[in-house]
Design a protein around this motif. Structure first.
Motif, PDB file in Angstrom:
ATOM      1  N   GLU A 180       1.511  -2.176  -6.960  1.00  0.00           N
ATOM      2  CA  GLU A 180       0.624  -1.028  -6.856  1.00  0.00           C
ATOM      3  C   GLU A 180      -0.624  -1.350  -6.039  1.00  0.00           C
ATOM      4  N   VAL A 181      -1.221  -2.507  -6.275  1.00  0.00           N
ATOM      5  CA  VAL A 181      -2.444  -2.874  -5.558  1.00  0.00           C
ATOM      6  C   VAL A 181      -2.172  -2.988  -4.062  1.00  0.00           C
ATOM      7  N   VAL A 182      -1.124  -3.722  -3.711  1.00  0.00           N
ATOM      8  CA  VAL A 182      -0.789  -3.906  -2.297  1.00  0.00           C
ATOM      9  C   VAL A 182      -0.363  -2.583  -1.667  1.00  0.00           C
ATOM     10  N   GLY A 183       0.490  -1.835  -2.363  1.00  0.00           N
ATOM     11  CA  GLY A 183       0.991  -0.575  -1.829  1.00  0.00           C
ATOM     12  C   GLY A 183      -0.101   0.466  -1.656  1.00  0.00           C
ATOM     13  N   THR A 184      -0.992   0.577  -2.636  1.00  0.00           N
ATOM     14  CA  THR A 184      -2.076   1.555  -2.553  1.00  0.00           C
ATOM     15  C   THR A 184      -3.019   1.237  -1.408  1.00  0.00           C
ATOM     16  N   PHE A 185      -3.342  -0.041  -1.242  1.00  0.00           N
ATOM     17  CA  PHE A 185      -4.223  -0.421  -0.134  1.00  0.00           C
ATOM     18  C   PHE A 185      -3.570  -0.108   1.208  1.00  0.00           C
ATOM     19  N   THR A 186      -2.278  -0.379   1.320  1.00  0.00           N
ATOM     20  CA  THR A 186      -1.574  -0.132   2.580  1.00  0.00           C
ATOM     21  C   THR A 186      -1.573   1.352   2.917  1.00  0.00           C
ATOM     22  N   ILE A 187      -1.294   2.208   1.928  1.00  0.00           N
ATOM     23  CA  ILE A 187      -1.279   3.657   2.157  1.00  0.00           C
ATOM     24  C   ILE A 187      -2.662   4.166   2.540  1.00  0.00           C
ATOM     25  N   LEU A 188      -3.680   3.718   1.817  1.00  0.00           N
ATOM     26  CA  LEU A 188      -5.037   4.189   2.098  1.00  0.00           C
ATOM     27  C   LEU A 188      -5.577   3.648   3.411  1.00  0.00           C
ATOM     28  N   SER A 189      -5.109   2.455   3.804  1.00  0.00           N
ATOM     29  CA  SER A 189      -5.627   1.854   5.038  1.00  0.00           C
ATOM     30  C   SER A 189      -5.302   2.699   6.259  1.00  0.00           C
ATOM     31  N   LYS A 209     -10.101   4.674   9.653  1.00  0.00           N
ATOM     32  CA  LYS A 209     -10.042   4.080  10.981  1.00  0.00           C
ATOM     33  C   LYS A 209     -10.740   2.725  11.062  1.00  0.00           C
ATOM     34  N   ASN A 210     -11.627   2.420  10.101  1.00  0.00           N
ATOM     35  CA  ASN A 210     -12.396   1.178  10.196  1.00  0.00           C
ATOM     36  C   ASN A 210     -11.675  -0.024   9.579  1.00  0.00           C
ATOM     37  N   VAL A 211     -10.420   0.160   9.126  1.00  0.00           N
ATOM     38  CA  VAL A 211      -9.659  -0.949   8.563  1.00  0.00           C
ATOM     39  C   VAL A 211      -8.970  -1.694   9.702  1.00  0.00           C
ATOM     40  N   SER A 212      -9.076  -3.021   9.696  1.00  0.00           N
ATOM     41  CA  SER A 212      -8.489  -3.845  10.749  1.00  0.00           C
ATOM     42  C   SER A 212      -6.986  -3.612  10.845  1.00  0.00           C
ATOM     43  N   ALA A 213      -6.501  -3.506  12.092  1.00  0.00           N
ATOM     44  CA  ALA A 213      -5.062  -3.294  12.314  1.00  0.00           C
ATOM     45  C   ALA A 213      -4.248  -4.485  11.813  1.00  0.00           C
ATOM     46  N   ASP A 214      -4.745  -5.700  12.042  1.00  0.00           N
ATOM     47  CA  ASP A 214      -4.023  -6.887  11.568  1.00  0.00           C
ATOM     48  C   ASP A 214      -3.964  -6.923  10.049  1.00  0.00           C
ATOM     49  N   LEU A 215      -5.046  -6.491   9.389  1.00  0.00           N
ATOM     50  CA  LEU A 215      -5.053  -6.463   7.923  1.00  0.00           C
ATOM     51  C   LEU A 215      -4.042  -5.444   7.416  1.00  0.00           C
ATOM     52  N   GLN A 216      -3.930  -4.300   8.099  1.00  0.00           N
ATOM     53  CA  GLN A 216      -2.915  -3.314   7.732  1.00  0.00           C
ATOM     54  C   GLN A 216      -1.520  -3.914   7.826  1.00  0.00           C
ATOM     55  N   LYS A 217      -1.269  -4.644   8.909  1.00  0.00           N
ATOM     56  CA  LYS A 217       0.052  -5.241   9.112  1.00  0.00           C
ATOM     57  C   LYS A 217       0.373  -6.265   8.031  1.00  0.00           C
ATOM     58  N   ILE A 218      -0.593  -7.133   7.724  1.00  0.00           N
ATOM     59  CA  ILE A 218      -0.378  -8.187   6.731  1.00  0.00           C
ATOM     60  C   ILE A 218      -0.109  -7.597   5.359  1.00  0.00           C
ATOM     61  N   MET A 219      -0.949  -6.641   4.957  1.00  0.00           N
ATOM     62  CA  MET A 219      -0.767  -6.017   3.650  1.00  0.00           C
ATOM     63  C   MET A 219       0.549  -5.259   3.592  1.00  0.00           C
ATOM     64  N   GLY A 220       0.916  -4.608   4.700  1.00  0.00           N
ATOM     65  CA  GLY A 220       2.182  -3.898   4.735  1.00  0.00           C
ATOM     66  C   GLY A 220       3.373  -4.828   4.571  1.00  0.00           C
ATOM     67  N   MET A 221       3.288  -6.004   5.188  1.00  0.00           N
ATOM     68  CA  MET A 221       4.386  -6.971   5.078  1.00  0.00           C
ATOM     69  C   MET A 221       4.484  -7.561   3.688  1.00  0.00           C
ATOM     70  N   LEU A 222       3.353  -7.723   3.014  1.00  0.00           N
ATOM     71  CA  LEU A 222       3.370  -8.323   1.678  1.00  0.00           C
ATOM     72  C   LEU A 222       4.186  -7.494   0.696  1.00  0.00           C
TER      73      LEU A 222
END
Length: 311
Positions: free
Chosen positions: A251-260, A264-277
């Protein structure tokens, strides 16, 4: 516009991580090890449930869906990412991109519904032990499994039908893999309806999963508190804690990925990493947690290993 849409839709370009040349192969081999570990752990759990008769019970029939779903999720995402890291291709046909996105979203919804079904099974087993056989009949178990997979399929299909109806005027996917938010960014039409349906489907998944689990675990907690059998109480709490840990991590990882994707101010690389996790952590964590934390699975695995060694 239609011709432009057709010209850019056949092949899409993925947005890779920036990895120095000397770091590509170490990361690739690490990814291969992670993938092989996930495959080995989940296939081991599936094999035990299929071939060991003592695991032919409602609880393990429902649990069977979890490693199956994990295999689908990690296989749909990781091999393509690893291939792009080594080859530097970072390209995918549009229809394969849609297929990957569909499968990955099916995986995500599947986790939520499967954990809810497992929580309900534990609720019946712990809170109504004398009625467990009459409630969790083979027909009821099949109905639960069909319901969780069917509802997941309907919600995700509706999401991607709406996505594919939109004209496309871009070919650069701003992610290392394909998902619905990334595909929507390729369109040049209005996406308001898609966003509404996407949020609605996410809300349905979350409400159904969270409601069932909260109800089940609250009732289990109450039953454990009033129970005088310390052994049964510890066993129940141990089972529920493992499922809750997996659910909270997802839930924590998934919620952050959806909200990211909404900010627009969320890093693209951070979105990718969290999405892969989302597709890496549960497929490895789930079989280990349930294999080591469930006495019947653990003892069955030990017995099978001993028999193989003695043979």
């Amino acid at each position: 516009m239609e011709n432009q849409s057709l010209s850019v839709s056949s092949t899409l370009t993925l947005d890779p991580f920036f990895i120095p040349s000397r770091g590509k192969y170490p990361i690739f081999f690490l990814g291969v090890l992670i993938y092989l570990l996930g495959i080995f752990c989940n296939i081991t759990l599936l094999t035990l449930i299929i071939f060991q008769r003592n695991l032919h019970k409602p609880m393990y029939y429902i649990l069977f869906s979890l490693p199956l779903n994990d295999l689908i999720g990690i296989t749909a995402m990781l091999p393509k990412v690893l291939s792009d890291i080594v080859t530097g291709t970072n390209r995918v046909y549009y229809h394969l991109c849609v297929l990957q996105g569909f499968v990955l979203h099916m995986y995500g919804g599947g986790v939520l519904f499967i954990l809810a079904a497992m929580a309900f099974d534990r609720y019946v087993a712990i809170c109504m032990p004398l009625r467990y056989g009459s409630v969790m009949t083979p027909r009821a178990v099949v109905s639960i499994i069909c319901l969780m997979w069917g509802l997941d399929f309907v919600l995700i299909v509706s999401l991607f039908i709406l996505q594919t109806r939109l004209p496309r005027c871009k070919s650069a996917v701003m992610n290392v893999f394909c998902d619905n938010p990334s595909l929507l960014k390729l369109t040049c039409g209005g996406v308001a309806i898609n966003n509404i349906i996407g949020l609605f489907n996410t809300a349905v998944m979350q409400v159904v999963s969270v409601s069932v689990q909260v109800f089940s675990y609250v009732r289990i907690l109450i039953t454990c508190l009033v129970s005088r059998r310390s052994e049964a109480k510890n066993k129940a709490i141990n089972t529920c804690v493992s499922q809750l840990i997996i659910f909270i991590i997802f839930e924590v990882v998934g919620t952050f990925t959806i909200l990211s994707h909404r900010f627009k101010n969320v890093s693209a690389d951070l979105q990718k990493i969290m999405g892969m996790l989302i597709f890496l952590v549960p497929p490895i964590l789930n079989p280990i947690v349930y294999g080591l934390n469930t006495n019947e699975i653990r003892s069955t695995l030990v017995r099978v290993c001993k028999n193989k060694v003695s043979f």
